[in-house]
Design an enzyme around this catalytic site. Structure first.
Site, PDB file in Angstrom:
ATOM      1  N   SER A 260       0.871  -1.174   0.000  1.00  0.00           N
ATOM      2  CA  SER A 260       0.000   0.000   0.000  1.00  0.00           C
ATOM      3  C   SER A 260       0.906   1.220   0.000  1.00  0.00           C
ATOM      4  O   SER A 260       2.073   1.142   0.394  1.00  0.00           O
ATOM      5  CB  SER A 260      -0.950  -0.006   1.207  1.00  0.00           C
ATOM      6  OG  SER A 260      -0.248  -0.149   2.425  1.00  0.00           O
TER       7      SER A 260
ATOM      8  N   GLU B 278       1.231   5.596   0.593  1.00  0.00           N
ATOM      9  CA  GLU B 278       0.657   6.804   1.194  1.00  0.00           C
ATOM     10  C   GLU B 278       1.054   8.054   0.410  1.00  0.00           C
ATOM     11  O   GLU B 278       2.219   8.239   0.063  1.00  0.00           O
ATOM     12  CB  GLU B 278       1.143   6.937   2.643  1.00  0.00           C
ATOM     13  CG  GLU B 278       0.630   8.195   3.343  1.00  0.00           C
ATOM     14  CD  GLU B 278       1.085   8.265   4.785  1.00  0.00           C
ATOM     15  OE1 GLU B 278       0.735   7.340   5.551  1.00  0.00           O
ATOM     16  OE2 GLU B 278       1.800   9.221   5.142  1.00  0.00           O
TER      17      GLU B 278
ATOM     18  N   ALA C 132      -3.553  18.465  10.308  1.00  0.00           N
ATOM     19  CA  ALA C 132      -4.033  18.645  11.673  1.00  0.00           C
ATOM     20  C   ALA C 132      -5.198  19.620  11.705  1.00  0.00           C
ATOM     21  O   ALA C 132      -5.170  20.671  11.063  1.00  0.00           O
ATOM     22  CB  ALA C 132      -2.896  19.150  12.565  1.00  0.00           C
TER      23      ALA C 132
ATOM     24  N   HIS D 244      -6.986   9.487   5.495  1.00  0.00           N
ATOM     25  CA  HIS D 244      -6.620   9.640   6.900  1.00  0.00           C
ATOM     26  C   HIS D 244      -7.660  10.556   7.556  1.00  0.00           C
ATOM     27  O   HIS D 244      -8.158  11.494   6.926  1.00  0.00           O
ATOM     28  CB  HIS D 244      -5.254  10.303   7.045  1.00  0.00           C
ATOM     29  CG  HIS D 244      -4.119   9.430   6.629  1.00  0.00           C
ATOM     30  ND1 HIS D 244      -2.873   9.515   7.214  1.00  0.00           N
ATOM     31  CD2 HIS D 244      -4.015   8.451   5.685  1.00  0.00           C
ATOM     32  CE1 HIS D 244      -2.062   8.637   6.659  1.00  0.00           C
ATOM     33  NE2 HIS D 244      -2.729   7.983   5.720  1.00  0.00           N
TER      34      HIS D 244
ATOM     35  N   ARG E 150      -4.657  10.426  15.871  1.00  0.00           N
ATOM     36  CA  ARG E 150      -4.855  11.611  16.697  1.00  0.00           C
ATOM     37  C   ARG E 150      -4.505  12.858  15.900  1.00  0.00           C
ATOM     38  O   ARG E 150      -5.239  13.841  15.883  1.00  0.00           O
ATOM     39  CB  ARG E 150      -3.993  11.548  17.969  1.00  0.00           C
ATOM     40  CG  ARG E 150      -4.249  12.734  18.920  1.00  0.00           C
ATOM     41  CD  ARG E 150      -3.131  12.929  19.930  1.00  0.00           C
ATOM     42  NE  ARG E 150      -1.930  13.457  19.290  1.00  0.00           N
ATOM     43  CZ  ARG E 150      -0.839  13.836  19.957  1.00  0.00           C
ATOM     44  NH1 ARG E 150      -0.804  13.704  21.281  1.00  0.00           N
ATOM     45  NH2 ARG E 150       0.213  14.301  19.319  1.00  0.00           N
TER      46      ARG E 150
ATOM     47  N   ASP F 210      -1.169  15.663  14.742  1.00  0.00           N
ATOM     48  CA  ASP F 210      -0.258  16.552  15.461  1.00  0.00           C
ATOM     49  C   ASP F 210      -1.019  17.756  15.997  1.00  0.00           C
ATOM     50  O   ASP F 210      -1.906  18.296  15.329  1.00  0.00           O
ATOM     51  CB  ASP F 210       0.859  17.037  14.538  1.00  0.00           C
ATOM     52  CG  ASP F 210       1.703  15.885  14.015  1.00  0.00           C
ATOM     53  OD1 ASP F 210       1.904  14.925  14.777  1.00  0.00           O
ATOM     54  OD2 ASP F 210       2.155  15.956  12.853  1.00  0.00           O
TER      55      ASP F 210
ATOM     56  N   GLN G 229      16.185  15.981   4.913  1.00  0.00           N
ATOM     57  CA  GLN G 229      14.745  15.766   5.042  1.00  0.00           C
ATOM     58  C   GLN G 229      14.456  14.605   5.991  1.00  0.00           C
ATOM     59  O   GLN G 229      13.592  14.694   6.874  1.00  0.00           O
ATOM     60  CB  GLN G 229      14.166  15.477   3.659  1.00  0.00           C
ATOM     61  CG  GLN G 229      12.670  15.216   3.628  1.00  0.00           C
ATOM     62  CD  GLN G 229      12.229  14.733   2.244  1.00  0.00           C
ATOM     63  OE1 GLN G 229      12.781  13.753   1.714  1.00  0.00           O
ATOM     64  NE2 GLN G 229      11.282  15.418   1.650  1.00  0.00           N
TER      65      GLN G 229
ATOM     66  N   PHE H 218      12.342  14.708   9.582  1.00  0.00           N
ATOM     67  CA  PHE H 218      11.192  13.845   9.852  1.00  0.00           C
ATOM     68  C   PHE H 218      11.422  13.005  11.115  1.00  0.00           C
ATOM     69  O   PHE H 218      10.543  12.873  11.963  1.00  0.00           O
ATOM     70  CB  PHE H 218      10.947  12.895   8.676  1.00  0.00           C
ATOM     71  CG  PHE H 218      10.361  13.529   7.451  1.00  0.00           C
ATOM     72  CD1 PHE H 218       9.816  14.801   7.483  1.00  0.00           C
ATOM     73  CD2 PHE H 218      10.350  12.838   6.247  1.00  0.00           C
ATOM     74  CE1 PHE H 218       9.267  15.375   6.344  1.00  0.00           C
ATOM     75  CE2 PHE H 218       9.807  13.405   5.099  1.00  0.00           C
ATOM     76  CZ  PHE H 218       9.269  14.680   5.151  1.00  0.00           C
TER      77      PHE H 218
ATOM     78  N   HIS I  68       3.705  -1.008   3.838  1.00  0.00           N
ATOM     79  CA  HIS I  68       3.091   0.281   3.530  1.00  0.00           C
ATOM     80  C   HIS I  68       4.194   1.299   3.298  1.00  0.00           C
ATOM     81  O   HIS I  68       5.002   1.567   4.193  1.00  0.00           O
ATOM     82  CB  HIS I  68       2.205   0.710   4.705  1.00  0.00           C
ATOM     83  CG  HIS I  68       1.468   1.993   4.485  1.00  0.00           C
ATOM     84  ND1 HIS I  68       0.331   2.077   3.711  1.00  0.00           N
ATOM     85  CD2 HIS I  68       1.708   3.256   4.936  1.00  0.00           C
ATOM     86  CE1 HIS I  68      -0.111   3.329   3.707  1.00  0.00           C
ATOM     87  NE2 HIS I  68       0.713   4.057   4.426  1.00  0.00           N
TER      88      HIS I  68
END
Length: 275
Positions: free
Chosen positions: A8, A10, A44, A69, A99, A101, A204, A208, A258
């Site tokens: 999968s 993203e 968010a 998401h 949840r 950020d 980068q 992250f 994923h």
């Protein structure tokens, strides 16, 4: 590699016409690997809500399974309910429930404080309509008070009704295997799908990783730093590193992976073909 391995991918919702075109091209390339689904991130507080839905519906219209998401921070029950109804009306059957950020300077977290509360609410509102994915952290969430508290929090999400989990990326395979073992000892039987982050550039990746708590092992960090501005060599090395991780996962019987694509396909294609 296990021939039954499924993938999968993203994406994040693009902001510009050029970004939309680039994502379409990446999706065309990744579709060659017959993905189980494409997921699309959600800012968010719902800051990318419309773009997330537009991207999800475009993916679905192309004949693929799309998994938006949903993050609950700064959202009301009514806002989440409206979103769930909209996705149900469009025939979306899978969600990645998070949840999210906490935005900088945010005063109110909204009606939901934790992801397990969101999972519980979705189940109460929609029953078994959605397959619910949640997040898992093999190297533990950076805000967790302890490793055990993080594991307890993960179990709460599963107990609330999550079907499976996708992990934060990692470069230490043992961290994933140990996390799965600990989860199983807690009575968790839901699949825990490893999240895989290709290496595009060191700066980068380091940024992250500092935010999400994923460890870059010292040997890997020093090798990546040594490449400096030689991105071609860094990426070739990164393909070997990540392909080796995927091979170890597959050899251990992991049959789903994923990929965090950053809306790019080339390096991921190289990794999967190298397997």
């Amino acid at each position: 590699m296990n021939n039954k391995t499924s993938f999968s991918f993203e994406f994040f919702p693009p902001k510009t016409a050029e970004g939309i075109a680039n994502l379409r091209q990446a999706r065309t390339e990744l579709a060659k690997f017959s993905p189980e689904f494409f997921s699309v991130t959600f800012g968010a507080g719902g800051s990318t809500r419309d773009r997330t839905m537009d991207t999800v519906l475009e993916i679905q219209n192309e004949g693929f399974n799309a998994a938006p998401h949903i993050s609950c921070i700064s959202s009301s029950r009514q806002e989440i309910s409206d979103l769930l109804q909209a996705y149900q009306a469009k025939g979306i059957k899978r969600l990645v429930t998070l949840r999210g950020d906490i935005p900088s300077g945010e005063v109110s977290v909204g009606d939901f404080k934790y992801a397990n509360e969101l999972v519980d609410y979705i189940r109460a509102e929609t029953g078994d309509w959605f397959h619910l994915e949640v997040a898992a952290y093999p190297e533990f969430h950076p805000e967790a008070g302890s490793a055990q508290k993080d594991l307890d929090n993960f179990k709460r999400k599963i107990d609330a009704g999550a079907d499976s989990a996708i992990t934060q990326y990692f470069y230490n395979v043992d961290a994933y295997f140990r996390f799965v073992e600990l989860a199983q000892k807690q009575g968790i039987t839901a699949p825990i799908i490893p999240g895989v982050m290709p290496i595009y550039n060191y700066t980068q990746l380091a940024r992250f990783s500092n935010v999400c708590g994923a460890e870059i092992p010292r040997w890997l960090r020093l090798r990546l730093e040594a490449y400096g501005d030689d991105l071609a060599s860094l990426r070739a090395f990164g393909v070997d590193v990540v392909a080796d991780i995927c091979a170890k996962l597959s050899q251990a019987g992991v049959d789903k992976m994923h990929f965090y694509t950053l809306n790019q396909a080339g390096i991921i294609g190289q990794i999967i073909r190298q397997l």
